[in-house]
Design an enzyme around this catalytic site. Structure first.
Site, PDB file in Angstrom:
ATOM      1  N   ARG A 175       0.795  -1.225   0.000  1.00  0.00           N
ATOM      2  CA  ARG A 175       0.000   0.000   0.000  1.00  0.00           C
ATOM      3  C   ARG A 175       0.832   1.282   0.000  1.00  0.00           C
ATOM      4  O   ARG A 175       0.419   2.310   0.534  1.00  0.00           O
ATOM      5  CB  ARG A 175      -0.981   0.006   1.175  1.00  0.00           C
ATOM      6  CG  ARG A 175      -2.026  -1.105   1.097  1.00  0.00           C
ATOM      7  CD  ARG A 175      -2.856  -1.000  -0.175  1.00  0.00           C
ATOM      8  NE  ARG A 175      -3.748  -2.148  -0.316  1.00  0.00           N
ATOM      9  CZ  ARG A 175      -3.475  -3.247  -1.023  1.00  0.00           C
ATOM     10  NH1 ARG A 175      -2.320  -3.351  -1.682  1.00  0.00           N
ATOM     11  NH2 ARG A 175      -4.333  -4.238  -1.097  1.00  0.00           N
ATOM     12  N   SER A 224     -11.298   0.422   1.958  1.00  0.00           N
ATOM     13  CA  SER A 224     -10.691  -0.093   3.185  1.00  0.00           C
ATOM     14  C   SER A 224     -10.141   1.054   4.021  1.00  0.00           C
ATOM     15  O   SER A 224      -9.332   1.849   3.544  1.00  0.00           O
ATOM     16  CB  SER A 224      -9.564  -1.073   2.848  1.00  0.00           C
ATOM     17  OG  SER A 224     -10.071  -2.205   2.178  1.00  0.00           O
ATOM     18  N   GLU A 294      -5.392   3.302   5.891  1.00  0.00           N
ATOM     19  CA  GLU A 294      -5.200   3.140   4.451  1.00  0.00           C
ATOM     20  C   GLU A 294      -5.824   4.320   3.718  1.00  0.00           C
ATOM     21  O   GLU A 294      -5.340   4.756   2.682  1.00  0.00           O
ATOM     22  CB  GLU A 294      -5.808   1.827   3.958  1.00  0.00           C
ATOM     23  CG  GLU A 294      -5.539   1.564   2.488  1.00  0.00           C
ATOM     24  CD  GLU A 294      -5.862   0.146   2.071  1.00  0.00           C
ATOM     25  OE1 GLU A 294      -6.430  -0.020   0.978  1.00  0.00           O
ATOM     26  OE2 GLU A 294      -5.537  -0.792   2.823  1.00  0.00           O
TER      27      GLU A 294
END
Length: 303
Positions: A175, A224, A294
């Site tokens: 990520r 998310s 995130e």
């Protein structure tokens, strides 16, 4: 107090004190001191080269993984327009490659590939957002990440200079991609392969069906909320501390997928951020694990 901004003369569009909430999937957030939509890459390069060096720049993609605070954003907020949405074939002796503008929606790339019998990028249909945003956070889903398909990337630095990076230069990790200094991604070359239309279509339909069954895709959400940890999925930790369905103001932890925060219609950005921070505290207090956001949070904090 916000810094007074002297704006370069450009061919793109400026808006001052521009409301940003409608540009995010959460539908919350304050105003941008200056909003700028460049006409093309040359316009953006000129703007960067001539903007005061002390002015903060924030880049928006599709707003699908973003929380803008209620007090808004100082400096200049940039959103890439239609000239950054092109998809073209690239001649290469070793790979099937398509060139994609950073402002292109992931969904549109998946659709283009279906139309042209190109496989390998089906996972993009399950990731809301733009290609540029996906590169910046190494977005991923259904067993693939951007690092698996990026061949090269073009970007402009804070002075408007153009750079080309190979995938290995971007230091992709879970990520995130790690590059030195400020960069705005403008274009990427993505690797794909020849496949049949029925095969590609089947994969796309499977991903879309799974999303509909497991994620609150018809609600105001930003995907998310937290990154998974090495040993646990974020949703498992949130469930473990009993916060599925929990609310603060108009913000709620989704009952369908508890790593999704939703705006039930009247949430503020503060409601959403406070709910997320409550989750982080509860998870840490009960497990000793720190959940990392995130969702990208930008803007001025409330006093």
């Amino acid at each position: 107090m916000s810094t007074v901004i002297s704006l370069p003369k450009v061919n793109g569009e400026y808006r001052k004190n521009f409301k940003l909430s409608h540009l995010t999937w959460f539908k919350v957030g304050g105003i941008s001191q200056v909003f700028y939509k460049p006409k093309d890459e040359h316009d953006l390069s000129y703007f960067l080269a001539n903007l005061q060096s002390n002015i903060k720049i924030t880049v928006l993609g599709a707003g699908s993984n973003l929380l803008i605070r209620d007090n808004g954003i100082d400096g200049v907020t940039i959103k890439l327009g239609r000239s950054f949405n092109e998809i073209n074939f690239v001649k290469n002796n070793h790979y099937n490659i398509i060139s994609v503008g950073a402002g292109t929606l992931n969904y549109d790339v998946a659709k283009f590939c279906l139309q042209h019998n190109l496989g390998g990028l089906e996972f993009l249909v399950g990731i809301p957002g733009t290609i540029g945003g996906g590169i910046a956070m190494n977005a991923g889903a259904y067993g693939q990440e951007f690092k698996d398909v990026v061949y090269s990337v073009e970007a402009l630095d804070r002075s408007g200079n153009k750079h080309i990076f190979l995938s290995k230069d971007l230091n992709f990790e879970y990520r995130q991609c790690i590059v030195n200094g400020f960069l705005i991604f403008t274009k990427t070359n993505l690797i794909c392969y020849n496949d049949s239309k029925p095969s590609i279509s089947q994969k796309l339909q499977k991903i879309q069906t799974v999303r509909k069954l497991t994620q609150p895709i018809n609600q105001k959400t930003a995907g998310s909320a937290f990154r998974n940890t090495n040993n646990y999925k974020a949703w498992q930790l949130i469930d473990k501390v009993g916060l599925r369905g929990h609310s603060i103001g108009g913000a709620q932890v989704s009952n369908l997928h508890c790593n999704f925060l939703i705006n039930n219609g009247n949430a503020t950005a503060s409601d959403i951020e406070n709910l997320g921070e409550l989750i982080r505290k509860k998870v840490f207090d009960h497990t000793g694990i720190t959940l990392e956001w995130e969702i990208k949070i930008v803007g001025k904090k409330s006093l």
